[in-house]
Structures are given as structure tokens and as C-alpha cells.
Scaffold this active site. Structure first.
Site, short mmCIF file in Angstrom:
data_model
loop_
_atom_site.label_atom_id
_atom_site.label_comp_id
_atom_site.label_asym_id
_atom_site.label_seq_id
_atom_site.Cartn_x
_atom_site.Cartn_y
_atom_site.Cartn_z
N HIS A 146 0.83 -1.20 0.00
CA HIS A 146 0.00 0.00 0.00
C HIS A 146 0.87 1.25 0.00
O HIS A 146 1.23 1.76 1.06
CB HIS A 146 -0.90 -0.01 1.23
N PRO A 166 -6.75 -4.40 11.09
CA PRO A 166 -8.20 -4.37 11.27
C PRO A 166 -8.62 -2.96 11.69
O PRO A 166 -8.27 -2.50 12.78
CB PRO A 166 -8.43 -5.41 12.38
N ASP A 211 -9.72 7.50 7.02
CA ASP A 211 -11.18 7.47 6.90
C ASP A 211 -11.76 6.12 7.30
O ASP A 211 -12.84 6.05 7.89
CB ASP A 211 -11.59 7.77 5.45
N ILE A 256 -10.42 9.74 0.20
CA ILE A 256 -10.41 8.57 -0.69
C ILE A 256 -10.42 7.32 0.17
O ILE A 256 -9.60 7.17 1.08
CB ILE A 256 -9.13 8.56 -1.56
N HIS A 296 -4.00 3.36 -3.51
CA HIS A 296 -4.13 2.79 -2.17
C HIS A 296 -3.37 1.49 -1.97
O HIS A 296 -2.50 1.40 -1.10
CB HIS A 296 -5.60 2.56 -1.83
N SER A 315 -24.28 -7.42 36.82
CA SER A 315 -24.58 -8.75 36.25
C SER A 315 -23.29 -9.54 36.05
O SER A 315 -23.22 -10.72 36.39
CB SER A 315 -25.29 -8.60 34.90
N GLU A 370 -18.57 -2.95 23.90
CA GLU A 370 -17.83 -4.21 24.04
C GLU A 370 -16.56 -4.23 23.18
O GLU A 370 -15.50 -4.68 23.62
CB GLU A 370 -18.73 -5.39 23.67
N HIS A 426 -23.06 -15.28 32.13
CA HIS A 426 -24.33 -15.71 31.53
C HIS A 426 -24.00 -16.60 30.33
O HIS A 426 -24.36 -16.32 29.20
CB HIS A 426 -25.19 -14.51 31.15
N HIS A 432 -29.78 -13.50 23.91
CA HIS A 432 -28.82 -13.38 25.00
C HIS A 432 -28.21 -14.72 25.41
O HIS A 432 -27.34 -14.75 26.27
CB HIS A 432 -29.50 -12.75 26.23
#
Lengths: 683, 683
Positions: free
Chosen positions: A36, A125, A165, A197, A274, A398, A424, A474, A486
């Protein structure tokens, strides 16, 4: 040629330095025929402004505790970082840049923490590097609060993050930015590569946010309309951001207008810049356009000198070392504690303490939900480990993540319990940043079903081998009425597939303490604890059995005559169920062994002798778990096994109903397990 | 008592109607001894304003195509919705409310689409209902553009969504709101329950966003500072929002200040009101405080009458039916097409066309990356299925999701290709909303590794049995240089664990077309296609073999003498590898059968005869897949199998390197598969 003059003025030198970064990226991508170039070409001047003027780091000591942290959240632009590390003097020779993206080079496609000196986190990521940086800035403030003394600051550094971006479009950027704003993390400074871009082209069609207004809404300082190709302009913005940091005005976003692939006559400002090599001709055209006469990978000595940060870095480091020595003279215990914590070591004698805690829990013999046992374990460990801190994504009462006297870690209070908010993914990514920073042992919690929301950050904690604890309560249909949205079904087996993640599902308070002990003592990766909502009975254990929990799988109850006809393997809330099935089989004269398997990863890591002792190859096995069964075939009929096997689990979504009605309806019963065992034996 | 007067004035009637909602929620939660009273008590007046004055719906016809869509994104407040559905006249008798949260009632803990008439989507996982609503509003506009004619609008409804602080903290709210703003989805109107309380308590410590400013930054209209307990004030805001919709000014957020648990003397305004029954005493105190003398579940007739929407709903529906009849008279083909599309049926003869397409692809015999084969399949199907639309999360030219003449679906252009932006989770949740709306067959794409980001929305598509296609390219370490952050390892087996999700991993162009055919013809759930970056050779098939792809697993190549000593099971890019291993074994005189298993879920659904024919129980098996191996033990040694088995896979993270070097390094080779087979046979 300008470079023929030995005395470049400052502006010209900056320009040439930026070109050096540009062409190292162009040339390495060209050589790899993959990569890149667009981002490094677009952010080169911004990098010069930060790395030549402000970043406080010592290339000879990449782990100096008080270095500034730098995160490349748009990690595809990895060559920009490699070029900077190489030129400023890190142990990253030019040969490594020439092996960009090759097997076992130190210059992989995306930056990988632990592989390349100076790479603070693994990015790629999108959005997560930014959230890591939020975690780092949080850790810095937390440690500063804990260790700094009046006039004696030993923790005082900034966290810088480059982002694009793509990072800003990701939802995790919202969670992280909102958390950072609410926490007023003033030493966090983000530089946005606003090139308009993305991979699909000009973002006008799909990214219309007013990003400055959005960040102001989070309580950030925003410095707008900076020409990202003007080193002086970027530098002025950085100085303003540093003033914000100094005055504790909250984090700062610097919005830099740039051109992707800047300098490429044909590709600048287009998505074509890119993610693909410019190609030989366009690389040559870029050389001509920018007046860069040098051969590939050839950087003139005066530019190398201009980047070289070894001397200034060593000086800054030495200044800190001196400061730390003075601190140590005055506060010897705190200084030693600081060094221990930053090195990631546990207090002397901790394993002995951990064993004592475990014995105490076993002896107490309480019937508790494992989430409650986890809360008690946190409380015990928090007393011994001041580095332990964490909290819940808005499910504190909880998940049961707080403990006596934990205090709240907020903008203006320096406690150790974190209200993460309903975030989360941001939480899990920030946990990674806290662990990467060092000095703290972080945990975060949510319902197991919502581990999905955080999943890629959990993966990243495993990929980076970070000591992070993911607390997931849970953990089955046992939660009852909240229903299938859930109720985790596929989550346990699917989390076990993440390489390097230890997934613990304890069956009682003692196994919960053992899991926590293992998690905090683990040095090579994260642990995830899956905990019950409902109470679970205490299991009796000998000292040997108690010690064997750490092996991940062990014989909890032997067949009465010591000659099992079948082995029942269970985890968590299904261990008492397996015990009940064992009792039913005993009535029929069938000897059944119960194996508790709280952590398959730990069990897999044992020597074959142990595994064969726990699961004798010739004896049929039945596994039972209130989760999707498919992960268990490996253990009941896998290649080490000579006998037949079966699995009792749930291969469908749950239902909304009281837990008792639901487990009966879905067949999570001792009868079903006993029947499966009988069928196997009869074959 | 006000109710003793038969003629309540409008304000008093509104107040009593709100109380009716409040107490149905209180009483049902009390009866279940489980549930969330706080939100229904806090949003009761808002619900009255919308449901008594503006929501256009026909309780007798919950599937009327042009009804307004209503989404309860804060799904834990399910009793509010059940109370509204019951009181306005849906087929939801009071007895069902009394069975709140009981097994197989129509009133589960969180609203479940398909179970309860009038429940437009399953909510509970926070933020996703909001993103579903964005998808619904997008679908409405898309269909309006396609079907409406001047002066003859048959698609003209609004999408309403209730959401809370939790939804707004979630990252997916950012992705969805940003997408909706960029798309200018003017008929989307969100009502925010701004009660400043989340589960951990007063949000001041962890949620400090200026939400109105944030939404303005997305291009939304924001109506601020509405008293959420003043029906008239909410109604005025709704009228303003409707004007925004009328003038196509973008979506609108109405910010309603409310008190959680409003009316409860002890719990109003506290987190204690959120997720637990008030208890007998506090329920009684609330009755006294609000002047509600009625017994549990007892709603006075005049309030029932005030809510009853059957007459107005039937009238609105009849008006539309008349309008539609006029439309049909003028545009009969479009009208029939509209009805077909809204019913979810495929065009007459589609299966025959699908077969023809498949034969054509097989006959063409092209060597293509399956992502490229997917792009061609999309193009073929898009010609036959005008309802097919979708796109990529900013990887259009990597995922290959566009097709000739697709056009762009944007704020001002009505094409069929969607640039989702870098918003995987928002995309997947919006796909669910599009599918729920009806009339369209949506797909979305990203890299397989980033299915993690979207994972819970993929789960929700399976839970809701929606016809959604998740296109996931770059499906293994075969992507090469981008390295471990981008290389899926655990993703294939972990996605296969989601109940009801068909995971296809085709090995060539024909299997890719077959997978797409199966995905669009599936009526009971989503499909996920895992596609290669790299080219894959065409496999020869007989007509029978071609037809057998749809069975999910079939014999692709038999042992030369028809007597296999071993069965090699493979998927996707490892099918040619298994073929090569078969050839190597043949040299040694070992007959090997190659089974292509593109979809384990489809294979599992076949009759045992088929499965035993493909995988004869007595013949050893080796599975090979460039993914974590543990999912395959079920097939190589599972309970149907009498022989031994082995799995060749990757139980570690990948590396950054050219694909060829990487597959060799990680042992994804024919030699390794052949060796595994030899070892099994030798045992």
C-alpha cells in the site's frame, strides 16, 4: 538538484525527508510487488512533523517505559512506519525493508507487535489501532496517578495515533472516541489522514460525516483544516495539541487534509494509489515529478542524519533515567514496584499465594454462581496485584466485576474499576492497548453472547499474545428468560478456535479461582472466562485434583470400582449434570468417570501421558456441554481415541423461558447423558 | 378518580393510556418475576404519541406491505411493545401477556420476529434494531424509487425506531447513523429515550457525548429537549419530523428527556428500575402514586377503545388497497412484480433458469478465483432477480460485488450496488433490516477475517431466518502478504457453528454458481459464501455431480478402481489440493476418493443414505481445509464413522508472505494429505 547543496534550509530538508519516506515505501512495495504506497505517500509530511520534532523515543531502547507511544491505526500504511523506524535508528536494517512482506521478514504486510522493534501494536483491522491508543493513553494516566509524586513524575508521555477514513467509519472508533472523551484522556493526540479517498473511491458517496463536529461532540479538541503536506502547519497543530495535553483539556484530533499517493502524477488523489504497487513506469514518473534522483532504497546521508533519533533519544532517555534515579532514592518501594509492573512480572511469591487462595476457596466449599466466584476471585487477586484493573461494558452488577474499595477509574478519579459503557468492542480493543502499554493487568466483561461484538479484538489479544482477561458471564441457556438473543450457543466452541486464546469454563468456585490464577499468571496470551449466571454446587477435590485444574482437564470423579466403562466429559454448569448421570449409571452397575475439562487449550498442551491418563484411549466417552456440540468430537472420537463417543449439546438457538424449563426442553438432562453412555457401551 | 368520568379530556386520556402501558409492563414483569419494567414506564407517553396518533398500521394485517415499520431497538423493553400490540388489536391476547417470558409464549423476554404478530425485528443486542431500521428505511426508498409512478405511490411509509442510551453507545449506532445520514433516509425517525440511566447507573461517568451534535454531524435533523412525558410535546416533535420526511431533509432524531421507571416512587430515575420486577410493594406504591386502581392486567374499556387501531388501520389499509388497485389497472406488470417481491417469491421458472446458469458455468470451464466467479454469478442472477441488491464494506474491487449496469444506490441515485463504507457490522445489521422489510434480496461483502466485526448481525440473520447473503472473500492464508490480521483461520469453522447459517466454500466457478443459486432460493435463512482471492481450476463434473453440489457434499472424484481405500474431504481451494493428493496416492496404488464438501450444513441435512454413500462408514477419511481443523473431527471420526480419520488444517495464525511460500510453510500440501492417508491405511 537541491540535494547537491549540503546546506538545505529547514523547509527543503523537511520536504526531502518526506520524500525519503515516500520512496522507501514506493520502492519496498515495488520490490514486494504487493502493498500500500498511497498512505505513506500521503502522510509523509505529517510523519516528518511528528517524528522529527516531537516524538519522544529512544531507538536503542524500544521498551523504555516513558517513551511516547505511536500507533499506526491505518496499518496498511506499514511501510511508512518501517521507513521511520529504519531511518530514526531502530534495529531494522535496510535489508529488512527490502524483504517487505516476505516470509519471516521483520516487515510484514501490516505492523506486528513483538516482531519489529518499535511497533507498539499490531494494526490492520481498521479502527482498532485507534482504540488500542485510547487504552494506552488510559494506562499512562492511570500509572501517572499511581506512581508520580509532586515534582517527581516518572510517567509522563503522550500517545500519538495516525488514522484514516476507514478507521473513522468503523463503529469501534465511536466507542473508543466516546470513551476517551468521557475519560478526558488529554495526552492522546490523533492525526487524521483526511484524503477523502477510501478503497471504493471518493468518499463523497458514502462518508459524509462532519468528523470535526462529531469529535467535538465526544469532548475532543479538534484542530481543523491543516494542510497535511505542510510540515510547519502540522507542527503548529501538534504544538497546539500539546498545549491541550498540558492543560488537561481532553484528547485532540488534528484534521490533516492530504492527497493519497501524493507525488504520483497518475495516481495521486485516486483509490488506485491505495493498495497496489505504482508499477515501474509510475514509480519513475514519481521520481521525476518530485525530483528524487536516487536509486531504489538509496537514502542520502544528510537525510539519514536528519532522521537519526539515536542521539536525541538517548539524551531524553538518560534524562528520564536520572529523574527515575532521583525518584527511586526518595521512593524506593514505588520505584521497584514500577519496574516490576512495567516488566510484567508478578510479585515475589505470587504463585504460592495463588495456591493458598485456591485451597481456601476449595475448603470454603461454597455453592455460588461462577460469576459470583469470579467477583470474589477478583477481589482476592486485586489485593495482591495492584496492577489488576478492569470492569464491565455496563453490566457491572450482572458480570460482577467490582470489588470492595475498587474505586472508579474516571476522568477525575483514579480508582481501578472501569465503567466501560455499552462498548464491548471498544473495551476489548482498549484492553489490548492497556496491556501493550504495560504496568497494568486489564480485564473487561460482558455477556458471553456479546463476545461477538468484541470478537476481533479478542482475536487480536491472542494474535499479540497479550495478558488480557475477558470475563464473559451468563454463559449458556442457563440465563433463562432473556431468550435466544442473550443465550450463547455457538460461542464457547467458536471462541476455542481462536489460536492462543485460553477459554476457561469453570464448574464451581474453586475452578473459577484456578482459572483466574492461570489467567493472571499466563505470560503468553489472553484468557477468556465463561461464567454461569446460576449457582453451581461445590465439587469435592483432593489436593492432587485441585492442582490438576491448571492442566485444563482432570478426573473429578472416578468410577466407584476404579474401572470406568465410560468417561463423561463436562465443563461448567454441566459438571454437576455429569455427576448426576454418573450416579444414575452407577445404579445400573455401569462405572462412569467424570472428567472436568475447564480449559481444552490447557489440556491439549499437556503431555500425552496426562491426556491418556485422563481420557484412556480405549474407553468410550460422552461429552456434555450446554453449547453447540461440534467442537467436542475431537475429544470423544478424535485421533487419539480408539473407542466410540457421543456428544450431548445444543445445536439450535435457545428460547425465552425460566432456566429449568429450558434445560429440560432442550434435553440438557442427566438422563440424556446416561442414555448416551448406555448406547455407547451397548454397541 | 378521573376514570369515573366517562368523558376524559384528551390530555387526561393520554395520561391514562400511558398508565395502561406502564401497568401492563409492571404486571407482566411481576407475574414472570423477571423482566425490564423501567423502559416501558419511561417511554409510555412517547409510545402513546406515536401509536395513538401517527403510526400507520393495520393490526389485522401485520404484513400489509405499506405499513409503517416500528422497531424497538431497546428490546429489553419488550413489554411496551407487547402492550401496544395487544391494546391496538393485534392477535396477541391478554393470556399471552400473562405468560410473559414463559416457554413457547408469544411474549419472549426480547421481541422475536416471526413469533409475535407485529414484531418487525428481533431486538435485544443493543444498537442492532436501530441498524435494522436503517435497512428498512433504505428498502422503503429503494422500492419507492422502483415502483412508484407519478401520482401513484404504492410505497410510502415511515420507519420509526425507539432507542436508548445503550444503543447509542454501541459502535454499530455510529455505522448505521452515518450510513443513514449519507443516504439521506428522510423517512427514518428515531425517538431517543434520554433517561441518563444505564445499567451501571447515572451515565454521567461514562457517557458524555453530545448526542444531538453527534447526529447533526451525520446529517440528521435533531429535535432536542422534548419532554418525553408530555404526549403533546412528543406529538409536536413527531409532526416536525414528518415535515422533515416530507421535504426529504434527511432522517430525524427526536431527543426525549424521560425518567426511567417513571411513576415508581422508590425506583424512578434509578438503575434499579431497569431490569428487575418492582416487587409487590413497589408495584402497589406505583399504583397509588399514579392513581391506577385497576387489578393486574385489568385495562378499562375506555382505554382499550382509545388504543384500538383496528378501525383506523383497516381504513388506511383499504385506502392503500384502493390505491394499489388503481396502480394495478395502469401498471399491471409492475403491480404483480411488487406483490411477488413483497411475498418473497422468486420469478416463475427461476429454478430452471438457475440450473441452466449452473450448467453454463460448468460447461464454460473457466479457471477463476471464486470471488470472480461470484461476481459473474451476481451479474447473472441480477438480470433475473431485480430484487437482488448489495455491495461491499469499501472493498468493492476486492470482494467483486458490482456488476455491469448495477448503478449506485445513493442518496440521489437509485442503482442497486451499495457502497456500504467501512461498516461491516452496520452493513450486516442493515441487510437484516432490508430483508425484514421485504421486496429485496440483499447481500453484503467484506474479507472473511472481518466477518468478526459483523458476527452478531450474521447470527441475528440466522436467528431470524432471513434471506440474506453474506459474501466473504479472501477466505484463507491464500490471500498471502496482508498477513495474519487479514488471514482467516478460525472463521470458517466458527461460522459453521451458528445454527441455521449455511456456510458455502465453493471450489470453482460451478460450485460458486451453485452456492449463489442455493442462497437466493433458500427460504428459511441466510447463507455465507467464503470465496478465494486466488484462481482455482475448474473441476470436471457429470450432470449428476453438478446437481449434487446442492446437497452440500458429494463425490467429485472416485478412486480409479471404484474401491477407495481412503476418502479425502476438502472444500474450496483445498479441493484441487485433495485432487493432487489423490493422484499421488494412485501412484502408490492407493485408491482415494475426493469428496467436495462446499456446505456442511446442507450435507448434514441430507438423508443418511446420501451421507453414507458419500462417506462410507468403514473407509478412513482425511479432511483438508486451510482453516482451523477442529470442526472436521465430526466428519472424519464422528459417530457415523466406523473407521479412523485425520484432519489437515491450520491451528495457528498465519504469516505475511506470498501465498505460495505460506502454504508450503504451513504444510497445506498434497504430500501432507497423502501422508496422512497413508498413515491411516497403515494402522
Amino acid at each position: 538538484m537541491r540535494l547537491e547543496s549540503p546546506a538545505l534550509d529547514s523547509t527543503a530538508l523537511d520536504r526531502q525527508c518526506a520524500h525519503a519516506l515516500r520512496f522507501l515505501a514506493i520502492d519496498a512495495v515495488e520490490q514486494a510487488n504487493s502493498g500500500h504506497p498511497g498512505m505513506p505517500m500521503g502522510m509523509a509530511e505529517i510523519a516528518v512533523a511528528l517524528w522529527r520534532r516531537h516524538l519522544r523515543h529512544d531507538p536503542a531502547a524500544p521498551n523504555w517505559p516513558d517513551r511516547d507511544r505511536f500507533v499506526l491505526s491505518n496499518g496498511h500504511g506499514s511501510m511508512l512506519l518501517y521507513a521511520l523506524l529504519h531511518l530514526t535508528g531502530y534495529d531494522l536494517p535496510l535489508d529488512e525493508l527490502k524483504r517487505f512482506r516476505q516470509l519471516h521478514s521483520k516487515t510484514p504486510g501490516h505492523p506486528e507487535h513483538g516482531l519489529t522493534p518499535g511497533v507498539e501494536t499490531t494494526t490492520g483491522p481498521l479502527g482498532q489501532g485507534f482504540a488500542n491508543a485510547v487504552g494506552m493513553a488510559f494506562a499512562e494516566r492511570q500509572l501517572a496517578r499511581e506512581f508520580n509524586r509532586p515534582e517527581q513524575a516518572i510517567v509522563d508521555h503522550r500517545t500519538w495515533v495516525f488514522l484514516g477514513d476507514g478507521c473513522l467509519m468503523e463503529g469501534v472508533s465511536h466507542e473508543a472516541a466516546s470513551f476517551a472523551g468521557g475519560q478526558r484522556l488529554s495526552k492522546l493526540i490523533a492525526l487524521w489522514d483526511d484524503n477523502r479517498i477510501s478503497i471504493d473511491g471518493d468518499v463523497t458517496g458514502w462518508f459524509t460525516d462532519d468528523t470535526p463536529a462529531r469529535f467535538r461532540a465526544y469532548g475532543w479538541n479538534v484542530i481543523e483544516r491543516i494542510d497535511g503536506h505542510d510540515v510547519e502547519a502540522v507542527e503548529r497543530a501538534i504544538r497546539e495539541a500539546l498545549a491541550n495535553a498540558e492543560n488537561d483539556m481532553g484528547p485532540t484530533l488534528i484534521c490533516c487534509r492530504t492527497t493519497i499517493g501524493q507525488g504520483s502524477p497518475a495516481r495521486a488523489g485516486t483509490a488506485a494509489a491505495h493498495g497496489a504497487p505504482l508499477g515501474k513506469d509510475e514509480a519513475a514518473a514519481t521520481r521525476a515529478a518530485l525530483g528524487w534522483p536516487h536509486a531504489p532504497f538509496d537514502i542520502p546521508p544528510e537525510l539519514r542524519a536528519a532522521f537519526d533519533a539515536r542521539e536525541t533519544g538517548a539524551a531524553a532517555h538518560a534524562e528520564w533515567t536520572q529523574r527515575f534515579a532521583a525518584y527511586r532514592a526518595r521512593w524506593p518501594e514505588a520505584a521497584d514496584e514500577f519496574l516490576r509492573r512495567m516488566a510484567g512480572g508478578l510479585p515475589v511469591g505470587f504463585p504460592i499465594l495463588a495456591d493458598a487462595l485456591l485451597r481456601g476457596v476449595q475448603n470454603a466449599g461454597l455453592e455460588l454462581a461462577t460469576r459470583k466466584a469470579s467477583q470474589q476471585a477478583i477481589g482476592r487477586l486485586a489485593r495482591a496485584l495492584p496492577e489488576l484493573l478492569g470492569g464491565s461494558a455496563d453490566l457491572t452488577h450482572s458480570n460482577l466485576t467490582d470489588w470492595p474499595a475498587c474505586g472508579a477509574a474516571r476522568a477525575d478519579t483514579g480508582g481501578r474499576h472501569i465503567n466501560w459503557g455499552v462498548r464491548e468492542f471498544g473495551m476489548a480493543a482498549a484492553l489490548n492497548g492497556i496491556a501493550l502499554h504495560g504496568g497494568l493487568l486489564p480485564f473487561g466483561a460482558t455477556f458471553l453472547a456479546f463476545s461477538d461484538y468484541a470478537r476481533n479484538a479478542i482475536r487480536m489479544s491472542a494474535l499479540m499474545k497479550l495478558r488480557v482477561v475477558h470475563v464473559m458471564t451468563h454463559d449458556s441457556i442457563g440465563l433463562g428468560e432473556d431468550g435466544p438473543t442473550h443465550q450463547p450457543v455457538e460461542h464457547l466452541p467458536s471462541l476455542r478456535l481462536i489460536p492462543g486464546l485460553d477459554v476457561w469454563r469453570p464448574c464451581d468456585a474453586a475452578e473459577t479461582q484456578a482459572a483466574w490464577n492461570a489467567a493472571v499468571m499466563r505470560v503468553d496470551g489472553p484468557s477468556l472466562l465463561a461464567l454461569s449466571r446460576q449457582n453451581l454446587p461445590n465439587q469435592q477435590r483432593s489436593a492432587e485434583q485441585l492442582a490438576a485444574i491448571a492442566r485444563g482437564g482432570y478426573v473429578l470423579a472416578e468410577a466407584e470400582d476404579g474401572k470406568p466403562a465410560v468417561v463423561l466429559i463436562a465443563t461448567g454448569s454441566e459438571v454437576p449434570l455429569a455427576q448426576a448421570a454418573r450416579a444414575q449409571l452407577a445404579v445400573d452397575g455401569i462405572g462412569a468417570r467424570v472428567v472436568s475439562m475447564p480449559c481444552t487449550q490447557r489440556f491439549d498442551a499437556q503431555a500425552a501421558e496426562w491426556r491418556d491418563t485422563v481420557l484412556p484411549p480405549a474407553i468410550p466417552r460422552v461429552a456434555v456441554e450446554a453449547a453447540h456440540p461440534d467442537g467436542w468430537w475431537k475429544y470423544v472420537t478424535g485421533c487419539d481415541c480408539l473407542a466410540r463417543g457421543d456428544v450431548v449439546g445444543i445445536d439450535r438457538f435457545g428460547e425465552s423461558a425460566p432456566a429449568g424449563a429450558l434445560t429440560a426442553f432442550l434435553g440438557l438432562t442427566p438422563e440424556r447423558v446416561a442414555d448416551a453412555a448406555r448406547r455407547l457401551i451397548a454397541r
